[in-house]
Design a protein around this motif. Structure first.
Motif, short mmCIF file in Angstrom:
data_model
loop_
_atom_site.label_atom_id
_atom_site.label_comp_id
_atom_site.label_asym_id
_atom_site.label_seq_id
_atom_site.Cartn_x
_atom_site.Cartn_y
_atom_site.Cartn_z
N LYS A 85 0.93 -1.33 -0.05
CA LYS A 85 -0.08 -0.06 0.00
C LYS A 85 0.81 1.41 -0.09
CE LYS A 85 -3.60 -2.28 2.45
NZ LYS A 85 -3.40 -3.66 3.17
N LYS A 86 0.45 2.32 -0.48
CA LYS A 86 1.19 3.61 -0.64
C LYS A 86 2.06 4.07 0.58
CE LYS A 86 1.26 8.19 -2.68
NZ LYS A 86 0.51 9.14 -3.57
N ASP A 87 1.28 3.73 1.81
CA ASP A 87 1.84 4.26 3.18
C ASP A 87 2.80 3.30 3.41
OD1 ASP A 87 0.09 2.15 3.88
OD2 ASP A 87 -0.94 3.19 5.39
N GLU A 88 3.07 2.19 2.81
CA GLU A 88 4.10 1.17 3.07
C GLU A 88 5.50 1.41 2.47
OE1 GLU A 88 2.38 -3.19 4.05
OE2 GLU A 88 1.55 -2.27 2.36
N LEU A 89 5.33 2.50 1.41
CA LEU A 89 6.56 2.76 0.31
C LEU A 89 6.99 4.13 1.13
CD1 LEU A 89 4.61 1.68 -2.45
CD2 LEU A 89 6.73 0.47 -1.58
N PRO A 90 8.48 4.09 0.72
CA PRO A 90 9.03 5.53 0.82
C PRO A 90 8.13 6.73 0.04
CG PRO A 90 10.79 3.87 0.31
CD PRO A 90 9.40 3.34 0.06
N SER A 93 9.20 7.41 -3.73
CA SER A 93 9.09 6.44 -4.94
C SER A 93 7.85 5.58 -4.91
CB SER A 93 10.45 5.32 -4.69
OG SER A 93 10.26 4.71 -3.48
N ALA A 94 6.91 5.97 -3.80
CA ALA A 94 5.59 5.11 -3.51
C ALA A 94 4.74 5.26 -5.09
CB ALA A 94 4.53 5.59 -2.71
N ASP A 95 4.59 6.50 -5.63
CA ASP A 95 3.75 6.39 -6.83
C ASP A 95 4.42 5.71 -8.02
OD1 ASP A 95 2.04 7.95 -5.59
OD2 ASP A 95 2.88 9.88 -6.07
N MET A 97 6.52 2.93 -7.68
CA MET A 97 6.30 1.87 -7.43
C MET A 97 5.12 1.17 -7.70
SD MET A 97 7.91 -1.29 -6.74
CE MET A 97 9.11 -0.96 -6.08
N LEU A 98 3.83 1.77 -7.14
CA LEU A 98 2.75 1.58 -7.30
C LEU A 98 2.01 1.29 -8.85
CD1 LEU A 98 0.97 3.19 -4.47
CD2 LEU A 98 1.40 0.82 -4.65
N THR A 99 2.68 2.39 -9.79
CA THR A 99 2.68 2.35 -11.19
C THR A 99 3.24 1.21 -11.47
OG1 THR A 99 2.52 4.76 -11.25
CG2 THR A 99 3.04 3.61 -13.14
N PHE A 100 4.16 0.74 -11.25
CA PHE A 100 5.06 -0.56 -11.78
C PHE A 100 4.16 -1.65 -11.30
CE2 PHE A 100 7.57 -4.18 -10.58
CZ PHE A 100 8.10 -4.47 -11.79
N LEU A 101 3.72 -1.77 -10.19
CA LEU A 101 2.86 -3.04 -9.90
C LEU A 101 1.62 -2.95 -10.24
CD1 LEU A 101 3.75 -2.76 -5.88
CD2 LEU A 101 4.55 -4.43 -7.42
N ALA A 102 1.13 -1.89 -10.80
CA ALA A 102 -0.25 -2.06 -11.58
C ALA A 102 0.14 -2.93 -12.92
CB ALA A 102 -0.77 -0.72 -11.69
N LEU A 103 0.97 -2.65 -13.66
CA LEU A 103 1.42 -3.31 -14.82
C LEU A 103 1.68 -4.93 -14.67
CD1 LEU A 103 3.87 -0.76 -16.21
CD2 LEU A 103 1.55 -1.01 -16.76
N VAL A 104 1.87 -5.18 -13.53
CA VAL A 104 2.06 -6.81 -13.15
C VAL A 104 0.68 -7.79 -13.52
CG1 VAL A 104 2.81 -8.45 -11.57
CG2 VAL A 104 4.09 -6.45 -11.52
N PRO A 105 0.82 -8.71 -14.08
CA PRO A 105 -0.50 -9.15 -14.49
C PRO A 105 -1.24 -9.69 -13.16
CG PRO A 105 1.18 -10.32 -15.84
CD PRO A 105 1.86 -9.20 -14.85
N GLU A 106 -2.46 -9.55 -13.41
CA GLU A 106 -3.28 -10.03 -12.06
C GLU A 106 -3.18 -11.19 -11.51
OE1 GLU A 106 -6.30 -9.40 -9.22
OE2 GLU A 106 -5.56 -8.12 -10.72
N GLU A 107 -2.80 -12.39 -12.36
CA GLU A 107 -2.29 -13.56 -11.57
C GLU A 107 -1.30 -13.51 -10.78
OE1 GLU A 107 -1.30 -18.12 -12.94
OE2 GLU A 107 -1.28 -16.77 -14.38
N GLU A 108 -0.30 -12.82 -10.90
CA GLU A 108 1.12 -12.83 -10.15
C GLU A 108 0.66 -12.09 -9.07
OE1 GLU A 108 4.38 -11.22 -12.59
OE2 GLU A 108 3.61 -12.71 -14.21
#
Length: 116
Positions: A85-90, A93-95, A97-108
């Motif tokens: 979650k956003k509050d768990e990240l520095p 770099s939070a935004d 990292m969250l943008t990158f994680l949104a690109l990861v396929p749902e199954e993963e």
């Protein structure tokens, strides 16, 4: 009561091609060098994830070792073990990292926590 020491060596695959389907020349060289480094290390098996780049890495390492058996393991696949979650990240770099994680396929993203 006798005790036994066991060692677990973890490594990622060698450098992947841009589309992440195979290893680059540098990635193949990395795997060969790791295999050479581990040549005299007692290993009972080499486990790798299901992706081709992981299997290629394992085979190149295994080729330097001789007869160490290779095994594919679904548990060694690419999964995100915890959905941050956003509050768990520095904050700086939070935004990104969250943008990158949104690109990861749902199954993963969904299977990762269960596998972890």
């Amino acid at each position: 009561m006798a005790t036994t020491t066991r060692y677990l060596y973890l490594t990622r695959h060698g450098e992947a091609s841009e589309d992440e389907t195979t290893l680059t020349e540098s990635g193949r060289r990395q795997a060969v060098l790791l295999g050479e480094r581990l040549r005299n290390t007692p290993l009972s098996a080499i486990y790798h994830g299901p992706l081709p780049r992981a299997e290629q890495t394992a085979r190149l390492i295994g080729a330097q070792r001789g007869d160490t058996p290779l095994h594919q393991s679904e548990l060694a696949g690419d999964y995100i073990p915890h959905l941050l979650k956003k509050d768990e990240l520095p904050p700086d770099s939070a935004d990104a990292m969250l943008t990158f994680l949104a690109l990861v396929p749902e199954e993963e993203r969904t299977r990762g926590p269960a596998l972890a």
